[in-house]
Design an enzyme around this catalytic site. Sequence first.
Site, PDB file in Angstrom:
ATOM      1  N   ARG A  36      19.780  39.443 -22.146  1.00 17.80           N
ATOM      2  CA  ARG A  36      20.811  40.445 -22.577  1.00 17.80           C
ATOM      3  C   ARG A  36      21.308  41.550 -21.499  1.00 17.80           C
ATOM      4  O   ARG A  36      22.420  42.042 -21.538  1.00 17.80           O
ATOM      5  CB  ARG A  36      20.066  41.390 -23.614  1.00 17.80           C
ATOM      6  CG  ARG A  36      19.887  40.639 -25.050  1.00 17.80           C
ATOM      7  CD  ARG A  36      19.656  41.473 -26.073  1.00 17.80           C
ATOM      8  NE  ARG A  36      19.966  40.572 -27.401  1.00 17.80           N
ATOM      9  CZ  ARG A  36      19.299  40.987 -28.518  1.00 17.80           C
ATOM     10  NH1 ARG A  36      18.238  41.879 -28.510  1.00 17.80           N
ATOM     11  NH2 ARG A  36      19.598  39.918 -29.621  1.00 17.80           N
ATOM     12  N   LYS A 193      17.835  29.470 -47.347  1.00 12.28           N
ATOM     13  CA  LYS A 193      17.986  30.031 -49.041  1.00 12.28           C
ATOM     14  C   LYS A 193      19.332  30.006 -49.120  1.00 12.28           C
ATOM     15  O   LYS A 193      20.370  30.845 -48.193  1.00 12.28           O
ATOM     16  CB  LYS A 193      17.248  31.327 -49.399  1.00 12.28           C
ATOM     17  CG  LYS A 193      16.005  31.241 -49.383  1.00 12.28           C
ATOM     18  CD  LYS A 193      15.242  32.218 -49.744  1.00 12.28           C
ATOM     19  CE  LYS A 193      13.624  32.318 -50.297  1.00 12.28           C
ATOM     20  NZ  LYS A 193      13.066  33.474 -50.691  1.00 12.28           N
ATOM     21  N   GLY A 350      20.108  33.535 -36.017  1.00  9.35           N
ATOM     22  CA  GLY A 350      18.764  33.752 -35.099  1.00  9.35           C
ATOM     23  C   GLY A 350      18.192  32.225 -34.921  1.00  9.35           C
ATOM     24  O   GLY A 350      17.656  31.831 -33.861  1.00  9.35           O
ATOM     25  N   GLY A 373      22.878  39.091 -37.267  1.00  7.35           N
ATOM     26  CA  GLY A 373      23.501  39.857 -38.590  1.00  7.35           C
ATOM     27  C   GLY A 373      25.135  40.081 -38.195  1.00  7.35           C
ATOM     28  O   GLY A 373      25.844  39.885 -39.292  1.00  7.35           O
TER      29      GLY A 373
HETATM   30  P1  ADP Z   1      19.588  31.408 -39.464  1.00  9.15           P
HETATM   31  O1  ADP Z   1      18.462  32.294 -38.773  1.00  9.15           O
HETATM   32  O2  ADP Z   1      20.119  30.673 -38.068  1.00  9.15           O
HETATM   33  O3  ADP Z   1      20.608  32.231 -40.104  1.00  9.15           O
HETATM   34  P2  ADP Z   1      18.112  30.888 -41.482  1.00  9.15           P
HETATM   35  O4  ADP Z   1      17.113  31.736 -41.383  1.00  9.15           O
HETATM   36  O5  ADP Z   1      18.899  30.643 -42.675  1.00  9.15           O
HETATM   37  O6  ADP Z   1      18.863  30.278 -40.359  1.00  9.15           O
HETATM   38  O7  ADP Z   1      17.095  29.306 -41.903  1.00  9.15           O
HETATM   39  C1  ADP Z   1      16.234  28.866 -40.957  1.00  9.15           C
HETATM   40  C2  ADP Z   1      15.121  28.453 -41.618  1.00  9.15           C
HETATM   41  O8  ADP Z   1      15.253  27.617 -42.800  1.00  9.15           O
HETATM   42  C3  ADP Z   1      14.022  27.741 -40.530  1.00  9.15           C
HETATM   43  O9  ADP Z   1      12.937  28.490 -40.489  1.00  9.15           O
HETATM   44  C4  ADP Z   1      13.909  26.227 -41.180  1.00  9.15           C
HETATM   45  O10 ADP Z   1      12.439  25.971 -41.148  1.00  9.15           O
HETATM   46  C5  ADP Z   1      13.977  26.480 -42.707  1.00  9.15           C
HETATM   47  N1  ADP Z   1      14.434  25.495 -43.162  1.00  9.15           N
HETATM   48  C6  ADP Z   1      15.397  24.545 -43.246  1.00  9.15           C
HETATM   49  N2  ADP Z   1      15.413  23.386 -43.940  1.00  9.15           N
HETATM   50  C7  ADP Z   1      14.382  23.694 -44.739  1.00  9.15           C
HETATM   51  C8  ADP Z   1      13.832  22.931 -45.628  1.00  9.15           C
HETATM   52  N3  ADP Z   1      14.324  21.729 -46.097  1.00  9.15           N
HETATM   53  N4  ADP Z   1      12.544  23.361 -46.343  1.00  9.15           N
HETATM   54  C9  ADP Z   1      12.068  24.472 -45.788  1.00  9.15           C
HETATM   55  N5  ADP Z   1      12.602  25.274 -45.003  1.00  9.15           N
HETATM   56  C10 ADP Z   1      13.492  24.636 -44.261  1.00  9.15           C
END
Ligand code: ADP
Length: 392
Positions: A36, A193, A350, A373
């Site tokens: 950073r 989710k 992230g 974010g």
């Molecule tokens: P970002 O931080 O890039 O926005 P998210 O926080 O939404 O991404 O999602 C990342 C998480 O989703 C990871 O920790 C990953 O393990 C989880 N994940 C992805 N696919 C699955 C799955 N089929 N079952 C459980 N967890 C999952």
Amino acid sequence: MAWKTLDDMDLAGKRVLVRVDINVPMEDGVVTDTTRIERIADTVYDIQDAGGSVILMAHFGRPKGKVVPEMSLEHIAPTVADVLGLPITWANTDYRDAVKEMEGNEVLLLENLRFNPGEEANDPAFAKRLASLCDIYVHDAFSAAHRAHASTEAISKLRPSCAGRLMAAELSALETALGCPKRPVVALVGGAKVSTKLELLGNLMGKVDYLIIGGGMANTFLAAQGLSVGKSLCEHDLADTARDILAKADAAGCEVILPRDIVVAREFAANAVNENLAPDACPDDAMILDAGPKTVAYIEEVLSKAKTLLWNGPLGAFEIEPFDAATNAAAQIAAKLTKAGKLISVAGGGDTVAALNHAKAADDFTYISTAGGAFLEWMEGKTLPGVAALSN
Ligand code: ADP
Ligand code: MG
């Protein structure tokens, strides 16, 4: 959208107050990753080259409006000096005196903004105090641009303002990907989710030609279509919402791509025994942890037709092998197409940044946003207060 940059400002002889993000990871008093700080260098050098003097301001950690000695930017100042190769003076609270004494190419670093409750409250009085230190305000912390704080929003109304180099690079990458993108545009949205990404899906539907849904999120869509997902991560209560999204996408002429095959296991653990099955064949005692090779093959077909890719969220539980396979493969396909000049690829989030690094694909993407974010809010189509303040 257009915004002012350093090139639009007359910086000669001016005091330039720059909001940066140097919220670096630190362990036992040692900065463990200087990325950073490295990324603000161009802004600092360009201001100095144009004859301006640089005052840096930033937050560090979450002191919540109180002085927390461990979160003082005094601890970071020597590292900033090392990385920039410039003399840095840390200014505690007597900002004004410190500004008066600035000499040569010395850079002033103000104490952690969040020690003052006025920062996060977007307090006009605190903004006024900051503005009194400078002639020009530069915003170079895109990662903080989704927050209306004194140092990102209120201050921009009090002084001529522009985007720093990092902010400008981020804004033009994002504009290229979603503002006026080359079509066809593909969005790949994965992760855990649906509930955290509803606004994102809603905004993208009207703007992209293909929407690839993966990760835990995809399970909610499969279940909403009446398929059994066993013990998978799934938000069953969002079945109506998921069906609604599919209907809206259809009406907007956006093709939604769900897993065409799934990789299931009985436990969420590295190297768990697993099998590759059809999407309607998940056993009751198993969970879907990744997409399979058929899905990846179709993603490759879609990406090969596309001109622009926007990516947020992994396709599977990429932290545990071998459930990183689909994410790795899709990332490498996107990287290869980008390298060949066939695709503009922009990614952020992230876990997404971690996943693309893990896939060794990040370097070949057109742009990777490290602003979690703020990147998501931008993808949701929201106006970021810190960016709105800079628009022409
Ligand atoms: P970002 O931080 O890039 O926005 P998210 O926080 O939404 O991404 O999602 C990342 C998480 O989703 C990871 O920790 C990953 O393990 C989880 N994940 C992805 N696919 C699955 C799955 N089929 N079952 C459980 N967890 C999952
Ligand atoms: Mg995450």
